[in-house]
Design a protein around this motif. Structure first.
Motif, PDB file in Angstrom:
ATOM      1  N   ARG B 196     -10.738  -6.937  10.917  1.00 21.21           N
ATOM      2  CA  ARG B 196     -10.036  -5.973  11.761  1.00 21.21           C
ATOM      3  C   ARG B 196     -10.005  -4.610  11.094  1.00 21.21           C
ATOM      4  O   ARG B 196     -10.293  -3.594  11.727  1.00 21.21           O
ATOM      5  N   ILE B 197      -9.617  -4.626   9.810  1.00 13.52           N
ATOM      6  CA  ILE B 197      -9.512  -3.344   9.122  1.00 13.52           C
ATOM      7  C   ILE B 197     -10.867  -2.654   9.080  1.00 13.52           C
ATOM      8  O   ILE B 197     -10.977  -1.440   9.315  1.00 13.52           O
ATOM      9  N   ALA B 198     -11.906  -3.445   8.810  1.00 11.00           N
ATOM     10  CA  ALA B 198     -13.246  -2.858   8.774  1.00 11.00           C
ATOM     11  C   ALA B 198     -13.583  -2.233  10.123  1.00 11.00           C
ATOM     12  O   ALA B 198     -14.095  -1.102  10.188  1.00 11.00           O
ATOM     13  N   ALA B 199     -13.241  -2.941  11.189  1.00 18.67           N
ATOM     14  CA  ALA B 199     -13.528  -2.417  12.522  1.00 18.67           C
ATOM     15  C   ALA B 199     -12.731  -1.138  12.790  1.00 18.67           C
ATOM     16  O   ALA B 199     -13.241  -0.170  13.352  1.00 18.67           O
ATOM     17  N   ILE B 200     -11.453  -1.157  12.361  1.00 17.67           N
ATOM     18  CA  ILE B 200     -10.613   0.044  12.572  1.00 17.67           C
ATOM     19  C   ILE B 200     -11.239   1.233  11.879  1.00 17.67           C
ATOM     20  O   ILE B 200     -11.389   2.313  12.451  1.00 17.67           O
ATOM     21  N   VAL B 230      17.420  -4.724   5.574  1.00 21.59           N
ATOM     22  CA  VAL B 230      16.336  -5.219   6.402  1.00 21.59           C
ATOM     23  C   VAL B 230      15.678  -6.391   5.678  1.00 21.59           C
ATOM     24  O   VAL B 230      15.323  -6.251   4.507  1.00 21.59           O
ATOM     25  N   PRO B 231      15.580  -7.535   6.320  1.00 21.07           N
ATOM     26  CA  PRO B 231      15.000  -8.691   5.630  1.00 21.07           C
ATOM     27  C   PRO B 231      13.521  -8.445   5.285  1.00 21.07           C
ATOM     28  O   PRO B 231      12.853  -7.645   5.933  1.00 21.07           O
ATOM     29  N   GLY B 232      13.052  -9.142   4.256  1.00 19.84           N
ATOM     30  CA  GLY B 232      11.659  -9.008   3.843  1.00 19.84           C
ATOM     31  C   GLY B 232      10.735  -9.710   4.823  1.00 19.84           C
ATOM     32  O   GLY B 232      11.191 -10.401   5.749  1.00 19.84           O
ATOM     33  N   GLY B 233       9.444  -9.544   4.616  1.00 15.71           N
ATOM     34  CA  GLY B 233       8.486 -10.259   5.457  1.00 15.71           C
ATOM     35  C   GLY B 233       8.321  -9.668   6.832  1.00 15.71           C
ATOM     36  O   GLY B 233       7.687 -10.270   7.687  1.00 15.71           O
ATOM     37  N   ILE B 234       8.893  -8.510   7.026  1.00 14.59           N
ATOM     38  CA  ILE B 234       8.743  -7.856   8.324  1.00 14.59           C
ATOM     39  C   ILE B 234       7.935  -6.585   8.100  1.00 14.59           C
ATOM     40  O   ILE B 234       8.121  -5.907   7.090  1.00 14.59           O
ATOM     41  N   ASN B 235       7.050  -6.297   9.047  1.00 12.95           N
ATOM     42  CA  ASN B 235       6.247  -5.095   8.906  1.00 12.95           C
ATOM     43  C   ASN B 235       7.059  -3.904   9.411  1.00 12.95           C
ATOM     44  O   ASN B 235       7.080  -3.603  10.587  1.00 12.95           O
ATOM     45  N   VAL B 236       7.743  -3.242   8.469  1.00 14.91           N
ATOM     46  CA  VAL B 236       8.642  -2.156   8.839  1.00 14.91           C
ATOM     47  C   VAL B 236       7.875  -0.835   8.890  1.00 14.91           C
ATOM     48  O   VAL B 236       7.169  -0.494   7.940  1.00 14.91           O
ATOM     49  N   SER B 337       0.774  -7.523  10.299  1.00  7.47           N
ATOM     50  CA  SER B 337       0.075  -7.220   9.052  1.00  7.47           C
ATOM     51  C   SER B 337       0.206  -5.752   8.658  1.00  7.47           C
ATOM     52  O   SER B 337      -0.248  -4.872   9.388  1.00  7.47           O
ATOM     53  N   PRO B 338       0.822  -5.465   7.509  1.00 11.17           N
ATOM     54  CA  PRO B 338       0.966  -4.068   7.080  1.00 11.17           C
ATOM     55  C   PRO B 338      -0.386  -3.416   6.831  1.00 11.17           C
ATOM     56  O   PRO B 338      -0.551  -2.211   7.092  1.00 11.17           O
ATOM     57  N   ALA B 339      -1.353  -4.152   6.340  1.00 11.04           N
ATOM     58  CA  ALA B 339      -2.655  -3.550   6.057  1.00 11.04           C
ATOM     59  C   ALA B 339      -3.285  -3.037   7.356  1.00 11.04           C
ATOM     60  O   ALA B 339      -3.818  -1.930   7.410  1.00 11.04           O
ATOM     61  N   VAL B 340      -3.162  -3.844   8.406  1.00 12.00           N
ATOM     62  CA  VAL B 340      -3.749  -3.443   9.692  1.00 12.00           C
ATOM     63  C   VAL B 340      -3.029  -2.227  10.259  1.00 12.00           C
ATOM     64  O   VAL B 340      -3.656  -1.251  10.677  1.00 12.00           O
ATOM     65  N   THR B 341      -1.695  -2.277  10.242  1.00  7.55           N
ATOM     66  CA  THR B 341      -0.965  -1.137  10.808  1.00  7.55           C
ATOM     67  C   THR B 341      -1.244   0.123  10.004  1.00  7.55           C
ATOM     68  O   THR B 341      -1.382   1.203  10.568  1.00  7.55           O
ATOM     69  N   GLY B 342      -1.335  -0.035   8.693  1.00  6.21           N
ATOM     70  CA  GLY B 342      -1.632   1.132   7.853  1.00  6.21           C
ATOM     71  C   GLY B 342      -2.973   1.732   8.218  1.00  6.21           C
ATOM     72  O   GLY B 342      -3.102   2.944   8.421  1.00  6.21           O
ATOM     73  N   ALA B 343      -3.982   0.848   8.315  1.00  7.73           N
ATOM     74  CA  ALA B 343      -5.315   1.339   8.658  1.00  7.73           C
ATOM     75  C   ALA B 343      -5.304   1.992  10.036  1.00  7.73           C
ATOM     76  O   ALA B 343      -5.923   3.040  10.256  1.00  7.73           O
TER      77      ALA B 343
END
Lengths: 410, 654, 246
Positions: B196-200, B230-236, B337-343
């Motif tokens: 996904r990230i590569a495609a983005i 804010v609890p962990g494990g959430i893409n904030v 996924s934080p990596a995806v949202t970041g990209a």
């Protein structure tokens, strides 16, 4: 030269006498005070016509006497209407709101009343907040001051800009037309704070006078309009009769010469432009309560051009000419466009006046410009034997834009 | 005799084949029979294996089965449970068609058949299964259709069939489309994060609306409130502080109240309702009702009621602060996924920069085209007003007459190209004649009296307007452009310009050249300049000023007529058409500098650019843009009273 | 004798054409001066610059005892400083009576509000009557000035200038189109006026200038060619070459 003002201007006395007679006649024949020969709506039409005559007097001052063909005076007229309309609408809505809230168990706070008024007035443009321009809408005194102050201020700023840069003649006309267009386009927006193209409505209902029937109110307004016209006419006659009148007519005929006499031409023009804008504001403030509604379409440049048409048809450079033009053209227009005039059947085509009146007006205007530059007022010259000076072919004077003086000299 | 024998033989043969078919199920029928129960049940939850089996059977007839099934054309014969496609013959009789052979095998009564009615969910699954076939369909048009439907409604399951269809694709354009769609679907649906990230990143420089449509859901957030941290494990995405601009205190507290995390605030309405409910003998909380119009007294009365426990107490500022402090407000990505949202965020930033640049280009093109429209409307005026000094308020009506000429021609000549070709010279002729008539009848008596000219031509203007209203009515008349001018030149999803605007630009340039040619290179131009500068002298030199004025005015009016045809192609043709342009046209000439065509060009460019620029700053409001533009012009004239290109010295006439 | 008006180093260019080129000029408080020169010498442009109609590109113009610069003032302010101008073609307000024309020119406060409330006092009317007498229009006071003859208009304009009570009078070709008797009268008016103030006359007619009997400045191509008595300048070879010889 030292005779009294009225003695020097017999036409003012004649005019006042005619106006007084007319007012009395209309009152006697009205529904509210007399025999009921004239319907209430026609009394309103006549009252409106008198205010139109007042703005025509203002237009004549600025155009016929000072040579500034302003295509913006109806903007000032409309602004005057808006200013009084704001109070009328606010106060009227407040009455309704207070009445409707009176039945609720808890008496409303002032803020609740204001909020309710806002919802009532601005609901139509999808808002309920009072824009800043309505800050003084609750005060009749301040709004009455604004009736003259707002048009006056706009005229002052615009005039200062325009006259300072020595824009004259047709350029000034086009510029005033642009100003009018800008103002009307601005008011057409919903977020202008003045209800966009809905305008202000219900102005014929005067707050706190619910017990007075419209038939009586219309006569009151007719009187007020007649009084305003009388005062405006006398004021204008006074302005043009003295040395000030000499100077502005001098500006009309030869601006540069007046300047070399040491008069600040810009100052005179600005003074006159502003004063006539204020008169136009007053006329508008009297017109729109009789019309019932004011909206941006009223301000469109075309209205101001029609004003010039009235004055030209009536006769420029003479105050009674402006009044005659405004009264004659607007009443005749009302007659023809109101559908009262009988259609003419030519057999193959029926001329419907509603459709053809504007064409006739346009063409007759061309005819007046070409063949009778003095307008209807020129007829009085035949009677009084007044004649214009022989200019030996030099075509200077009110017909000329000051722009062309130089060319005419050469 | 022989003939009859053959017929009998043929019939027997047919019967035999039929009997054979009935006895021996074909390969597809076998597959169907293997899943007969689930097919008959037709439930979204259980149908999967059946569809997969049909689609994965590798049989050429699988597509036909799925299509028939999806279209509710598949019926089951009650006698043996076989599946057929059925065609209705009459109310109760159906013709059965075997899937394997594609032959009609006979007719059956409706009562002996059961129609399979897959619900919307099942049909969706069938559609998905069908896509892989359609994507490989031999007909390129069907493949294109399949791609279009994919682009419109994609889902994760379609990714695999799409990928599978790329390699066999022979059509280059379709292949490119497939590849692009594959990238987009990868962004949205690929289970593999790295892919996904590569495609983005691959699509990050693309201006397409579809790319932004694929990326935007990834960065969509919702505002949530959490008790404590804010609890962990959430893409904030970001944590918001109450009282900041993004999250006002009132909104934050209302969120708490809505989530049940804090008691709601007491509103004015609550207070009024509570007070009204507790009126006791003309008093509320010891305060007379009549005094409750005073806000302070109201607060007192309500506080008294609250003290008596009758109503909930006001929330104090301290309580509200404490409640807000005890909670965290955060915007949470829907995408885990934080990596995806970041990209995706980074890609969108790059795209929006690029979009901004392209929008500026687009705006420039828009401004250019608006400028050329103003120029077109003003160029006739540049002749009559700029060169001759005649104020013609009916200029706008000449434009309108040109547009109506185009409309009338189109009523007579249906071919749009031919009608425009006829309309342009005809419009010129009509308005030229009108201009000459007006000059002869009215304007020539008023030379050197510009204000009178203004008023007289205004009279003509209102008369003409009403005349055309009487003839053509008030509703807008269409003036249709030829098809070859219909489309737009699309550079990318952001920058495009319609051909008609390009044509108008070209026309404006042509007119500019024509104007320059006539004024500088022809006898008429020379005579016109001579007459406007010194009519007496020109007359003395044998030029007939009347004739020159007449022709020049006619020329200016005629050009207005042609401009009218051009303007009519994209604006509504009404009797008020001219009015919309008259003030702007005069402004263009005045701002540019009277008597100079280059000034008019600059003026048109300036006014067009300015109007578009202001519209861009405040896109919702064209009216305001016009207002500000006019104010700008009024101020502009302060600094350059004679326009952009001013004649200086004695020539300027002062 | 300190100068009333001092023009020094003034230049003005129209579209590359240098209409006035480094012109310097001085005139005392009570002096009659004639300016002559061929067409295009810059006579009218010179008047335009002094009266503020044209702004020079460079140079300075100082006025009065205090030496105030005229460059920052507009036409009306310069006129109020005491510089009156008469145009080549008579420009009077033809739609107004002779009396109104003169009253307008009378030296009084020029502000719009003061003018609005101004009423002519008896002495003002007397002054107007005196002026009318002086310019020979006493009989015509109530007539519209547009009805006057060409010469009468010229006089009326001179009368308006006198009513302004300027300290400097700029007169452009006053005798053009006049009969000999009218010229005689005009000469008298100008010579009389120059007793108490500075008067600059631009004229083509040598006979008229000779009758004025004053210092003469010759302009050529925007600058001063010669200055002195009429006999002096007419003897100047340069002047003969560019002007008189033709």
């Amino acid at each position: 030269m030292n005779r009294t003002f009225l003695a020097r201007n017999p036409s003012v006395l004649i005019f006042l006498a005619v106006l007084a007679l007319f007012t009395i006649a209309v009152t006697v024949m009205s529904e509210g005070f007399g025999m009921g020969i004239i319907s209430t709506s026609f009394v309103k039409t006549l009252g409106k016509t008198l205010t139109l005559a007042l703005i025509a007097v203002a237009m004549d001052l600025v155009w016929g006497y000072a040579g500034i063909l302003s295509l913006g005076h109806f903007a000032f007229f409309g602004l005057g209407g808006y200013m009084i309309g704001m109070w009328l609408m606010y106060e009227r809505t407040r009455q309704i709101v207070v009445d409707s809230l009176a039945s609720s168990p808890i008496p409303p706070t002032d803020q609740e009343v204001v909020d309710a008024i806002g919802t009532q007035i601005f609901g139509v443009v999808g808002s309920s907040e009072f824009p800043p321009v309505w800050a003084f809408a609750d005060s009749l005194t301040i709004q009455l001051i604004l009736v003259v102050a707002v048009p006056g201020l706009l005229a002052l700023i615009f005039g200062w800009l325009a006259f300072r840069s020595r824009v004259t003649g047709v350029y000034l006309s086009i510029l005033t037309q642009a100003m009018t267009l800008a103002l009307s386009l601005y008011l057409f927006q919903n977020d202008s704070g003045l209800r966009g193209n809905n305008g202000l409505s219900g102005l014929q209902n005067i707050p706190h006078l619910d017990h007075v029937p419209q038939s009586v109110l219309s006569v009151w307004f007719f009187w007020a309009s007649a009084l305003a016209l009388a005062l405006g006419y006398v004021f204008a006659a006074w302005i043009v009769s003295g040395k000030f009148g000499s100077v502005i007519r001098g500006i009309r005929d030869n601006e540069a010469r007046v300047r070399f006499l040491g008069y600040s031409v810009e100052g005179y023009k600005l003074f006159l432009f502003t004063v006539t804008a204020m008169i136009a504001g007053i006329a508008g403030a009297l017109y729109y309560p009789q019309a019932g509604i004011v909206n941006p379409a009223e301000i469109a440049p075309i209205a101001s051009i029609y004003l010039a048409v009235w004055v030209a048809i009536g006769g420029r450079g003479r105050l009674y000419g402006a009044v005659i033009g405004a009264v004659f053209v607007s009443l005749v227009s009302t007659y023809f466009t109101g559908g009262q005039a009988p259609d003419i059947n030519l057999g193959f085509y029926t001329i419907s006046w509603v459709d053809w009146w504007t064409i006739l007006l346009g063409l007759s205007f061309v005819g007046v410009t070409l063949f009778a530059p003095k307008g209807i007022g020129g007829l009085f010259d035949l009677w009084t034997g007044r004649r214009t000076p022989d200019r030996h072919g030099a075509d200077l004077g009110p017909d000329m834009g000051s722009l062309r003086e130089k060319e005419a000299e050469e | 005799m022989l003939k009859r024998f053959f017929l009998v033989l043929l019939a027997m043969l047919l019967l035999a084949t039929q009997a054979f078919a009935q006895s021996e199920p074909g390969p597809m029928q076998t597959v169907l029979q293997a899943h007969a129960e689930v097919i008959a049940e037709s439930s979204r939850r259980t149908i999967g294996p059946a569809i997969d089996a049909v689609a994965g059977s590798g049989l050429p007839q699988a597509q036909a089965v799925l299509e028939a099934w999806q279209a509710k054309d598949m019926w089951q014969r009650q006698s043996d449970g076989w599946f057929f496609r059925a065609e209705q013959i009459d109310a109760s009789t159906y013709r059965l068609i075997d899937f394997d052979s594609g032959d009609a095998i006979g007719e059956a009564d409706k009562g002996d058949l059961t129609q399979l009615k897959p619900n919307a969910g099942v049909r969706g699954l069938l559609g998905t299964a069908l896509v892989q076939f359609q994507l490989l369909d031999p007909d390129p048009a069907r493949r294109a259709d399949a791609l279009t439907s994919l682009e419109r409604s994609a889902n994760a399951d379609l990714l695999a069939p799409l990928r599978a269809s790329i390699d066999p694709e022979a059509d280059a354009a379709l292949k490119a489309r497939k590849e692009r769609l594959e990238r987009l679907l990868t962004i949205s649906y690929d289970p593999d994060e790295a892919a996904r990230i590569a495609a983005i990143e691959e699509m990050a420089g693309d201006l397409g609306v579809d790319v932004r449509a694929a990326l935007n859901p990834l960065v969509a957030t919702t505002l949530r409130v959490y008790a404590g941290e804010v609890p962990g494990g959430i893409n904030v995405a970001r944590v918001l502080r109450p009282g900041s601009e993004a999250l006002p205190r009132d909104t934050a507290y209302a969120m708490l109240a809505e989530a049940g995390l804090a008691p709601p605030r007491v509103t004015e309405g609550d207070v009024r309702a509570a007070l009204a409910a507790h009126i006791d003998a003309g008093n509320v909380g010891g305060v007379p009702v009549a005094e409750l119009s005073d806000p302070a007294r109201r607060v007192g009365a309500y506080t008294a009621l609250a003290a008596g426990g009758l109503v909930p107490a006001y929330r104090t500022e301290a309580e509200i602060s404490a409640a807000l402090d005890a909670h965290r407000f955060a915007q949470i990505y829907a995408e885990p996924s934080p990596a995806v949202t970041g990209a995706a965020e980074a890609a969108l930033t790059r795209i929006s920069t690029k979009v901004g640049l392209n929008q500026a280009l687009d705006l420039g093109l828009d401004a250019l085209s608006l400028g050329s429209i103003y120029f077109l409307a003003a160029i006739g005026l540049a002749i009559t007003f700029g060169v001759m000094g005649v104020i013609n308020m009916a200029h706008g009506e000449f434009i309108m007459m040109g547009a109506y000429t185009g409309y009338v021609v189109q009523q007579l000549i249906p071919n749009h190209t031919a009608s425009i070709a006829v309309a342009i010279p005809l419009a010129f002729a009509v308005t030229f004649a009108a201009g000459v008539a007006m000059e002869r009848l009215v304007i020539r008596w008023l030379y050197n009296r510009p204000l009178e000219t203004l008023l007289a031509t205004f009279g003509i203007s209102i008369a003409l307007q009403q005349l055309f209203k009487n003839i053509f009515g008030t509703q807008a008349r269409p003036l249709t452009s030829p098809d070859w001018l219909g489309g737009a030149w699309v550079l990318n999803d952001v920058v495009s310009i319609s051909y008609i605007r390009i044509a108008i630009f070209v026309l404006a340039m042509l007119f500019l050249a024509l104007f320059l040619f006539i004024m500088k290179r022809t006898r008429l131009g020379l005579e016109t300049r001579a007459v406007t500068q010194n009519p007496g002298m020109a007359g003395a030199m044998g030029i007939n000023p009347g004739r020159v004025n007449m022709l020049t005015f006619g020329l200016g009016s005629g050009i207005a007529g042609i401009a009218g045809v051009a303007i009519g192609l994209f604006a509504k043709v009404t009797s008020e058409l001219g009015q919309d342009y008259i003030v702007q046209s005069f402004m263009t000439v005045v701002v540019g500098g009277v008597g100079n065509i280059w000034g008019t060009l600059l003026g048109a460019g300036l006014i067009g650019g300015l109007q578009k620029g202001i519209e861009w700053l405040n896109p919702s409001n064209t009216l305001a843009a016009q207002t500000y533009m006019i104010i700008f012009i009024i101020v502009f004239i302060q600094f350059r009273p004679r326009g952009i290109i001013a004649l200086k010295g004695r020539a300027a006439g002062d | 004798m300190s100068a009333l008006l001092e023009v020094s180093g003034v230049s003005v260019t129209f579209d590359g054409f240098r209409a006035i080129n480094n012109l310097s000029f001085e005139i005392g408080p009570a002096e009659l001066r004639a300016i002559i020169g061929p067409n295009g010498a810059g006579k009218t442009t010179f008047m335009d610059i002094v009266t503020g109609k044209t702004k020079p590109d460079e140079g300075r113009i100082l006025w009065g005892e205090l030496g105030r610069s005229l460059l920052k003032m507009n036409e009306a302010q310069i006129a109020r400083e005491g510089i009156g101008r008469k145009f080549q073609k008579p420009t009077v307000f033809e739609d107004q009576s002779v009396q109104e024309n003169l009253l307008m020119a009378l030296k009084k406060d020029r502000g719009p509000f003061r003018v609005l409330f101004w009423k002519p006092a008896g002495e003002d009317l007397d002054r107007v009557a005196d002026l009318a007498e002086e310019i020979g229009l006493a009989e015509e006071l109530t007539r519209k000035s547009g009805e006057l003859s060409h010469g009468q208009k010229q006089w009326l304009e001179i009368g308006m200038l006198l009513a302004q009570e300027p300290r400097l009078l700029l007169v452009d070709e006053p005798a053009a189109g006049m009969t000999p008797a009218e010229r005689e009268h005009t000469t008298e008016i100008l010579v009389e006026a120059a007793r108490t103030r500075a008067v600059v006359v631009v004229e083509h007619d040598m006979e008229f200038i000779r009758r004025l009997d004053c210092r003469v400045t010759v302009l050529h191509e925007g600058s001063v060619l010669a200055e002195g008595s009429l006999d002096h300048v007419t003897a100047d070879q340069q002047v003969i070459d560019v002007y008189l010889g033709r």
